[in-house]
Scaffold this active site. Structure first.
Site, PDB file in Angstrom:
ATOM      1  N   ASP A 160       0.395 -11.059   0.690  1.00 64.52           N
ATOM      2  CA  ASP A 160       0.222 -12.067  -0.208  1.00 64.52           C
ATOM      3  C   ASP A 160       1.279 -12.644  -1.013  1.00 64.52           C
ATOM      4  O   ASP A 160       2.395 -11.723  -1.139  1.00 64.52           O
ATOM      5  CB  ASP A 160      -1.035 -11.758  -1.249  1.00 64.52           C
ATOM      6  N   TYR A 187       0.336   1.397   1.727  1.00 63.95           N
ATOM      7  CA  TYR A 187       0.404   0.532   0.910  1.00 63.95           C
ATOM      8  C   TYR A 187       1.120   1.669  -0.507  1.00 63.95           C
ATOM      9  O   TYR A 187       0.462   2.608  -0.683  1.00 63.95           O
ATOM     10  CB  TYR A 187      -0.457  -0.546   0.128  1.00 63.95           C
TER      11      TYR A 187
END
Lengths: 246, 246
Positions: B52, B110
């Site tokens: 994003d 992540y």
């Protein structure tokens, strides 16, 4: 008048150094503007020492006089809300009226950061010199050991240095290596203009095998700037800490 | 046609995410422009997954087809000289024609970075959420352990998620703490839209004592986004690694 002492931290990337310059956009200008916004007063900040354009500070110490009655425990938060996000006040207290951030600094430590990875670490690009070469760490350490002690550092000072004496004492010098990143730490009682950056530039020549540790020693003893290597780029340099006698 | 595979790294601060958007300025656009400059070809890049706006990648994997004859060992250097300094090609090779960076990704990791120091570390401000609160680390670890395994993660998915199933498997979840900085690592076979950021936002409520580790477990089991905490800010998130079956 009160004498306010602060520890600050800044990312020097976009500034024309610490100290106010005709060209503007210095860390000092931005701090003094924030203090004027808070207190209405134009103060005159003294730092432990200037840092050059593009040089960072993990911990810099400053002081200034003010007649503002703002309690000392409010200064950091109040200024941080007015400062851009690349300058941070870490701590503030009221110092003895005689305290002067430059005169009374006893020891300063600088760190020079190097990234030897092939294409560079994108997250460290503003804080380390990208130098994608195999470096001879053992020889670099041996060379660096020669700067410890009291020496005339003319070979490692910018020719623009206007100091009457180039004798300084380096108390500690070391290199830490981790995953292709080198941190060169130098602690001393004072540093000449560009001194850390010229030492590092010369040390990189040792790392590449262009100079031996003995050559490095001879360069120091030559007291001749032309004998030394280049001035390493500003963005790898960070004022790490400043110490005072209690 | 050759199928070129690359590992890349980027600082997402100034980009509108990885994938091409009408609004422009995405990592994909900049990479495709650099490849067109090098080869004259407009390629279509596939990534292991989108990131994003504002999210970083320590190691992202991409692939694209090209008829360019440029030897594979030249791609990284040639593209890096054309790319802005916040995107780096770490490695390039020629993959099997069937390789697809998204379909064949087996595991992704992540990292979400948090800085709990009072005023924040200026050098980490773009890569960690500044959250100056005392956090209950033990409780956070206990809560986070509940996400490991195969679960329906509806509670931790954006309501804008269009996936037919919200079942994913988290293979590893851990928190590392050092000097007031937390790194939350999550490894899984796939992640839903905003999943890591909502898990972290909810975990921070556990850290503050607003929720217990058992509450966290009940939120996961509720399969209801409104039960969970807020979506933690984008800039603390970094795609850490992508793994493929050999």
């Amino acid at each position: 008048m009160r004498n306010i002492r602060m520890a600050i931290s800044y990312d020097g990337t976009t500034y024309y150094g610490f100290q106010t310059q005709p060209i503007g956009n210095t860390v000092q200008d931005v701090l003094e503007d924030a203090i004027r916004g808070l207190t209405g007063e134009q103060v005159d900040i003294t730092a432990s020492g200037r840092t050059d354009a593009g040089v960072h500070a993990r911990r810099q110490v400053i002081n200034f006089e003010t007649s503002s009655p703002i309690p000392v425990d409010r200064w950091a938060l109040a200024l941080n809300s007015r400062l851009p996000d690349d300058i941070i006040v870490l701590q503030a207290d009221e110092a003895d009226p005689s305290f002067h951030a430059s005169y009374y600094a006893k020891r300063k430590t600088y760190r020079y950061g190097i990234d030897t990875s092939k294409f560079g670490d994108v997250f460290d690009r503003k804080y380390r010199l990208h130098y994608p070469m195999p470096l001879r760490l053992k020889e670099m350490k041996e060379a660096l050991a020669h700067v410890v002690g009291k020496h005339d550092f003319t070979s490692f000072a910018s020719r623009r240095s206007t100091k009457p004496s180039h004798v300084r004492t380096i108390l500690d010098a070391r290199i830490e290596e981790r995953e292709g990143k080198l941190d060169i730490f130098l602690t001393g009682n004072g540093f000449l203009y560009n001194m850390v950056r010229i030492i590092v530039g010369t040390l990189l020549w040792v790392g590449e095998g262009k100079l031996s540790p003995d050559d490095f020693k001879r360069i120091l003893e030559a007291r001749d700037r032309t004998a030394a290597g280049p001035t390493a780029m500003a963005h790898g340099l960070m004022l790490w800490d400043v110490e005072y006698e209690d």
